[in-house]
Design a protein around this motif. Structure first.
Motif, PDB file in Angstrom:
ATOM      1  N   VAL A   1      31.712  -3.152  15.633  1.00 58.28           N
ATOM      2  CA  VAL A   1      32.074  -4.189  16.618  1.00 58.28           C
ATOM      3  C   VAL A   1      31.441  -3.973  18.173  1.00 58.28           C
ATOM      4  O   VAL A   1      31.372  -4.678  18.835  1.00 58.28           O
ATOM      5  N   ALA A   2      31.798  -2.515  18.602  1.00 56.78           N
ATOM      6  CA  ALA A   2      31.378  -2.086  19.703  1.00 56.78           C
ATOM      7  C   ALA A   2      29.670  -2.189  20.005  1.00 56.78           C
ATOM      8  O   ALA A   2      29.285  -1.980  21.090  1.00 56.78           O
ATOM      9  N   THR A   3      28.993  -2.449  18.975  1.00 56.74           N
ATOM     10  CA  THR A   3      27.643  -2.021  19.060  1.00 56.74           C
ATOM     11  C   THR A   3      26.894  -3.442  19.527  1.00 56.74           C
ATOM     12  O   THR A   3      27.378  -4.629  19.569  1.00 56.74           O
ATOM     13  N   ARG A   4      25.855  -3.318  20.443  1.00 61.46           N
ATOM     14  CA  ARG A   4      25.118  -4.107  21.156  1.00 61.46           C
ATOM     15  C   ARG A   4      24.751  -5.239  20.161  1.00 61.46           C
ATOM     16  O   ARG A   4      24.834  -6.358  20.407  1.00 61.46           O
ATOM     17  N   THR A   5      24.149  -4.842  18.963  1.00 56.19           N
ATOM     18  CA  THR A   5      23.832  -6.001  17.755  1.00 56.19           C
ATOM     19  C   THR A   5      24.935  -6.876  17.564  1.00 56.19           C
ATOM     20  O   THR A   5      24.932  -7.950  17.235  1.00 56.19           O
ATOM     21  N   PHE A   6      26.043  -6.085  17.169  1.00 52.15           N
ATOM     22  CA  PHE A   6      27.255  -6.931  16.624  1.00 52.15           C
ATOM     23  C   PHE A   6      27.803  -7.902  17.844  1.00 52.15           C
ATOM     24  O   PHE A   6      27.788  -9.122  17.585  1.00 52.15           O
ATOM     25  N   ARG A   7      27.661  -7.496  18.988  1.00 49.06           N
ATOM     26  CA  ARG A   7      28.120  -8.175  20.244  1.00 49.06           C
ATOM     27  C   ARG A   7      27.103  -9.602  20.237  1.00 49.06           C
ATOM     28  O   ARG A   7      27.796 -10.571  20.708  1.00 49.06           O
TER      29      ARG A   7
ATOM     30  N   GLU B   1      24.635  10.866   8.152  1.00 48.97           N
ATOM     31  CA  GLU B   1      23.922  10.888   9.696  1.00 48.97           C
ATOM     32  C   GLU B   1      25.301  10.608  10.354  1.00 48.97           C
ATOM     33  O   GLU B   1      26.094   9.836  10.195  1.00 48.97           O
ATOM     34  N   THR B   2      25.528  11.532  11.419  1.00 51.26           N
ATOM     35  CA  THR B   2      26.651  11.240  12.343  1.00 51.26           C
ATOM     36  C   THR B   2      26.302  10.547  13.676  1.00 51.26           C
ATOM     37  O   THR B   2      25.464  10.952  14.205  1.00 51.26           O
ATOM     38  N   ALA B   3      27.163   9.433  14.056  1.00 56.06           N
ATOM     39  CA  ALA B   3      26.917   8.775  15.210  1.00 56.06           C
ATOM     40  C   ALA B   3      27.777   9.414  16.257  1.00 56.06           C
ATOM     41  O   ALA B   3      28.591  10.297  16.191  1.00 56.06           O
TER      42      ALA B   3
ATOM     43  N   ALA C   1      29.940   3.088   6.548  1.00 57.68           N
ATOM     44  CA  ALA C   1      30.006   3.748   7.645  1.00 57.68           C
ATOM     45  C   ALA C   1      31.512   4.204   7.812  1.00 57.68           C
ATOM     46  O   ALA C   1      32.492   3.471   7.649  1.00 57.68           O
ATOM     47  N   ILE C   2      31.681   5.534   7.946  1.00 55.94           N
ATOM     48  CA  ILE C   2      32.918   6.164   7.553  1.00 55.94           C
ATOM     49  C   ILE C   2      33.752   6.329   8.939  1.00 55.94           C
ATOM     50  O   ILE C   2      33.219   7.243   9.572  1.00 55.94           O
TER      51      ILE C   2
ATOM     52  N   GLY D   1      23.346   3.239  20.494  1.00 52.63           N
ATOM     53  CA  GLY D   1      23.004   4.823  19.800  1.00 52.63           C
ATOM     54  C   GLY D   1      22.768   4.340  18.375  1.00 52.63           C
ATOM     55  O   GLY D   1      22.495   3.194  17.843  1.00 52.63           O
ATOM     56  N   VAL D   2      23.331   5.301  17.740  1.00 55.26           N
ATOM     57  CA  VAL D   2      23.284   5.345  16.016  1.00 55.26           C
ATOM     58  C   VAL D   2      23.686   4.129  15.385  1.00 55.26           C
ATOM     59  O   VAL D   2      23.508   3.686  14.312  1.00 55.26           O
ATOM     60  N   ASP D   3      25.200   4.065  15.881  1.00 58.17           N
ATOM     61  CA  ASP D   3      25.714   2.951  15.392  1.00 58.17           C
ATOM     62  C   ASP D   3      25.033   1.406  15.356  1.00 58.17           C
ATOM     63  O   ASP D   3      25.090   0.867  14.505  1.00 58.17           O
TER      64      ASP D   3
END
Lengths: 213, 213
Positions: free
Chosen positions: B38-44, B200-202, B172-173, B58-60
């Motif tokens: 939810v914090a990602t630019r894409t989601f927003r 992969e770790t974000a 996404a864990i 970033g990765v997320d």
């Protein structure tokens, strides 16, 4: 001095397989669960006595090496020592032959008294009927300022985690689904509170997750 | 054309929280489970309509952007659409207001017939009583050569996974333990066979795991 737990778990959270028999004491799932760890140079040298320098040397090996650093004493459950698999063998000395990789005092939790067993490499198994807190007090004193590991199995580790007794939890998550076994994470809702959680992916696909406080 | 699943799960494998009420339809656990996404630019931008450019990059965010790429149709369960939460509201149009982020045909699995609902941005909800295979056939035809997502919830995703219908699974864990909810991984022993699994770790501590074939 810190209390540490290190476990191999599957993606679906199983830390102990349940397909063991006396003939196959670790079950068929065990090699897949622990494969990346067993493949490391550190494991091959420290546990198998293979000094040829074979084995992986990447991220998995870094965690394997850390596993053995600075541990002054260990606590483990009766099942991990093998008492549930071989309950009627009074001469059972553990799975590890004449060179158990611990090289320190190990307190095995059991309600059945047994004589302590000493090995030339410094490993001494003591058998104690004790609460987690009592066992940690014994191990802490024996560790002489070094760290104490709660070795497992999963049920014992979870008991110490639930009691808030663990300072550092490292799980190596194998990217496989076992679908059966003993779950590490049951009834640990909110465990992450009070810990910093970090994750790192190894070349093997294993995800190393560390809870530190 | 691939069938894809993307889910947010907790470290203990819960993909859907179970503390929902009609007043709190996602429950108190949901923000913690989905927080990094939810914090990602894409989601927003895509889901909240926030075009200010705020949000993580970033990765997320890379996974969030991939989430929306090349999807031509979606399949989801009745619960994800909200029919279990608001079963008696014939005018229920989903959680997403006037701009559902799908922008493609969405096939909602339900045994109760409903009229299709169309939105100006290209989202069309169709309500179908169908097996996983039948629903995928409908979605594949509607997708016009693009990928099909099985959106969820967890039970529906697991059903498609168990039937071997999914080409790419991304989880996404979140490094949290919920201790309750609906488990994604139940009864999926051996799922990893036939898939390549990467991790992969974000920056957020979220571990992105992808099963691809």
């Amino acid at each position: 001095m810190a209390v540490r737990v290190d476990l191999n778990i599957s993606l679906d959270g199983f830390a102990t397989t349940t397909d063991q028999t006396p003939e196959k004491p670790f079950g068929d799932d065990w090699p897949r669960l622990t494969g990346a760890y067993v493949a490391t140079r550190t494991f091959r040298e420290r546990v198998l006595g293979d000094t040829s320098g074979s084995g992986t040397t990447g991220v998995d090996d870094r965690y394997a090496a850390t596993y053995f650093e600075e541990i002054g004493a260990e606590v483990m459950g009766a099942g991990m020592f093998g008492l549930h698999t071989f309950p009627d063998d009074p001469d059972w000395r553990g799975w590890w032959g004449d060179e158990p990789p611990f090289r320190c005092p190990v307190f095995v939790l059991t309600h059945t008294p047994r004589e302590s067993i000493s090995f030339a490499n410094g490993t001494v198994f003591h058998f104690v009927s004790a609460s987690p807190q009592q066992a940690l007090a014994l191990a802490t004193e024996a560790a002489g300022g070094k760290d104490v590991r709660v070795g497992g199995g999963a049920t014992v580790a979870r008991e110490f985690l639930a009691a808030g007794l663990v300072d550092r939890l490292h799980v190596a998550i194998a990217p496989i689904l076992l679908g059966r076994g003993i779950r590490l994470w049951d009834d640990l809702r909110g465990l992450e509170s009070g810990y910093e959680v970090t994750a790192e992916t190894a070349e093997s696909g294993t995800v190393h997750l560390t809870f530190s406080r």
